[in-house]
Design an enzyme around this catalytic site. Structure first.
Site, mmCIF file in Angstrom:
data_model
loop_
_atom_site.group_PDB
_atom_site.id
_atom_site.type_symbol
_atom_site.label_atom_id
_atom_site.label_comp_id
_atom_site.label_asym_id
_atom_site.label_seq_id
_atom_site.Cartn_x
_atom_site.Cartn_y
_atom_site.Cartn_z
ATOM 1 N N ARG A 158 0.849 -1.187 0.000
ATOM 2 C CA ARG A 158 0.000 0.000 0.000
ATOM 3 C C ARG A 158 0.890 1.244 0.000
ATOM 4 O O ARG A 158 2.001 1.230 0.495
ATOM 5 C CB ARG A 158 -0.913 0.011 1.226
ATOM 6 C CG ARG A 158 -1.823 -1.210 1.329
ATOM 7 C CD ARG A 158 -2.741 -1.097 2.532
ATOM 8 N NE ARG A 158 -3.531 -2.300 2.736
ATOM 9 C CZ ARG A 158 -4.685 -2.565 2.134
ATOM 10 N NH1 ARG A 158 -5.174 -1.686 1.267
ATOM 11 N NH2 ARG A 158 -5.338 -3.671 2.375
ATOM 12 N N GLY A 159 0.344 2.316 -0.531
ATOM 13 C CA GLY A 159 1.101 3.562 -0.551
ATOM 14 C C GLY A 159 2.200 3.538 -1.600
ATOM 15 O O GLY A 159 2.218 2.709 -2.514
ATOM 16 N N GLY A 214 -7.630 -2.595 -5.984
ATOM 17 C CA GLY A 214 -8.987 -2.209 -5.634
ATOM 18 C C GLY A 214 -9.290 -0.782 -6.036
ATOM 19 O O GLY A 214 -8.661 -0.211 -6.926
ATOM 20 N N ASP A 215 -10.262 -0.164 -5.321
ATOM 21 C CA ASP A 215 -10.694 1.170 -5.701
ATOM 22 C C ASP A 215 -9.592 2.215 -5.533
ATOM 23 O O ASP A 215 -9.410 3.085 -6.389
ATOM 24 C CB ASP A 215 -11.948 1.566 -4.910
ATOM 25 C CG ASP A 215 -11.782 1.327 -3.419
ATOM 26 O OD1 ASP A 215 -10.713 0.832 -3.004
ATOM 27 O OD2 ASP A 215 -12.721 1.630 -2.656
ATOM 28 N N ASP A 272 -14.076 -8.386 -1.599
ATOM 29 C CA ASP A 272 -15.363 -7.874 -1.133
ATOM 30 C C ASP A 272 -16.423 -7.929 -2.224
ATOM 31 O O ASP A 272 -17.611 -7.800 -1.930
ATOM 32 C CB ASP A 272 -15.222 -6.420 -0.665
ATOM 33 C CG ASP A 272 -14.324 -6.300 0.557
ATOM 34 O OD1 ASP A 272 -14.118 -7.326 1.230
ATOM 35 O OD2 ASP A 272 -13.827 -5.197 0.826
ATOM 36 N N GLU A 279 -16.531 -6.384 8.445
ATOM 37 C CA GLU A 279 -15.703 -5.447 9.202
ATOM 38 C C GLU A 279 -16.251 -4.018 9.186
ATOM 39 O O GLU A 279 -15.972 -3.238 10.104
ATOM 40 C CB GLU A 279 -14.278 -5.437 8.642
ATOM 41 C CG GLU A 279 -14.174 -4.999 7.194
ATOM 42 C CD GLU A 279 -12.728 -4.967 6.716
ATOM 43 O OE1 GLU A 279 -11.842 -4.830 7.568
ATOM 44 O OE2 GLU A 279 -12.506 -5.080 5.502
#
Length: 442
Positions: A268-269, A293-294, A324, A424
């Site tokens: 990530r990032g 993902g988004d 998801d 979650e």
């Protein structure tokens, strides 16, 4: 035995024919003509019935690609023309896709014959890779088993897929549409000069290695690309020395679909648009495949727009990744079914804990689903052991006639235990929405 039965049938057939012939020859000459005429008429009638039956079997085979498709359908009694207004689509709005052809010169243009074919067959035993000496002194392995097979069908740029494929009463006669995917007749890039790159970002998801493998195989075998880079560590791999890119080959990815996670490692990032553009220029990348993902797709869009602004002829393709299953316009994202299957073990464990901890045991299983409860709902339905499912789409009511606490009390009283599955992201209306975001912007 089968042979004996067959021989008996043949003997019976010959005996029947012989009997008919004998009876026919025993008739007077005056009667033989009548019998012959009736026999011929019977044969003709059977032929006509067979032709009619054959026609009935084929009348439904109206090709919609032919000019007389409407006349063909109207001639078939099985179909009836529906003149209801709700069945009519009078306007279609197609999602806009920026075409690189409008801004950059293409390898092939209108009027060209087109060279888009399946370039190579998958290397089988007996077909070795051939080492080719490059101008810079490096050796590159190429597949010597050239195929050049034509695609069964190529897709034109004007073919679209309607979003509202199911029409019902009350619907407007306007529909949205997306460009149809598939091989095109004309190529924008020269495949022999294409350097491509694949990057995986965000959290892990079942099937990542499958996607990496198939994209790599397709680029080499179908498209005939020159080289495919694997960007390691997510967007960090574009500029961090600790995450050097790897050269993806058909041999390297051949068996990675049997492994979990991603061979490129995810992260990530690390999104730095200037350094990403610098990497693309340095490696002369023409095609970038971003799996995520988004949040990752927001980054992919930013890269695409930045390449346009910098006048860089680069195609950026986003491949949705989320267990998801919450990506718009996609019925099922890859990895979702595997995640539902993996959740079954957790639910069974939670049920065992609840049943064996007396009195009044409640097993709570938290599954992923930040803003959508598809995984929790499908896992619960597939299990059959879940008493209560909490998802982000439905606000949680604690007390009252519809409250979850009175329901759980009744269920525990009935069966001495209960099993709860929680996505979650459920219950944010009670706990409050966090103002913190992760490195991916989520």
């Amino acid at each position: 035995m089968p042979m004996t039965i067959t021989m008996r049938r043949l003997i019976l057939i010959f005996h029947t024919i012989a009997t008919v012939v004998t009876a026919f020859s025993a008739l007077p000459l005056s009667h033989r003509h009548v019998v012959t005429s009736r026999f011929q008429a019977s044969v003709q009638e059977n032929n006509n019935n067979a032709a009619t039956k054959e026609e009935e079997l084929s009348v439904d085979e109206c090709s919609l690609d032919e000019e007389d498709a409407l006349a063909c359908l109207e001639s078939v009694s099985f179909y009836e023309k529906d003149t209801s207004s709700f069945m009519t689509v009078t306007e279609v709005f197609v999602a806009e896709v920026e075409s690189l052809r409008e801004k950059f010169p293409s390898y092939e243009n209108e009027g060209d014959e087109g060279s888009n074919m399946v370039k190579f067959n998958k290397r089988n035993k007996g077909y070795d890779l051939h080492s080719v000496q490059q101008s810079n002194g490096d050796e590159e392995l190429t597949n010597t088993h050239v195929a050049n097979l034509e695609y069964n069908q190529v897709i034109s740029d004007r073919e679209v897929v309607l979003v509202d494929t199911v029409r019902k009463l009350g619907m407007k006669s306007v529909s949205r549409a997306f460009h149809r995917a598939g091989p095109r007749k004309l190529l924008h890039f020269d495949p022999s000069k294409v350097n491509a790159a694949i990057v995986t970002c965000g959290g892990l998801c079942p099937g990542l290695n499958n996607v990496i493998r198939e994209v790599t195989h397709s680029l080499y075998y179908l498209y005939g690309a020159k080289k495919v880079y694997g960007i390691t560590g997510g967007f960090n791999g574009f500029h961090e020395p600790d995450y050097p890119p790897v050269h993806l080959t058909n041999e390297l990815v051949e068996n990675i679909h049997h492994e979990g996670g991603t061979i490129l490692r995810s992260g990530r990032g690390g999104f730095d648009i200037n350094k990403i553009l610098e990497f693309i220029k340095e490696k002369d990348i023409q095609q970038l495949y971003v799996i995520g993902g988004d949040g990752t797709h927001r980054g992919a869009y930013a890269i695409s727009q930045a390449c346009q602004d910098e006048n860089m002829n680069v195609a950026v393709a986003g491949i949705p990744k989320t267990i998801d299953n919450d990506v718009d316009y996609i019925d099922r994202s890859f990895g979702f079914v595997s995640a539902v299957e993996a959740a079954q073990a957790a639910i069974r464990t939670g049920k065992t804990e609840a049943m064996c901890n007396v009195p009044n045991g409640i097993g709570i299983i938290k599954l992923m689903g930040r803003s959508a409860g598809f995984l929790a709902a499908f896992a619960a339905l597939g299990s059959g052991d879940v008493d209560l499912v909490l998802v982000p789409e439905v606000p949680i009511v604690l007390d009252g006639p519809d409250g979850i606490l009175p329901f759980l009390r009744r269920r525990v009283k009935e069966q001495k235990y209960a099993v709860v599955v929680v996505a979650e992201g459920a219950g944010e209306e009670l706990l409050g929405v966090s103002d913190q975001v992760d490195a991916g912007g989520n």
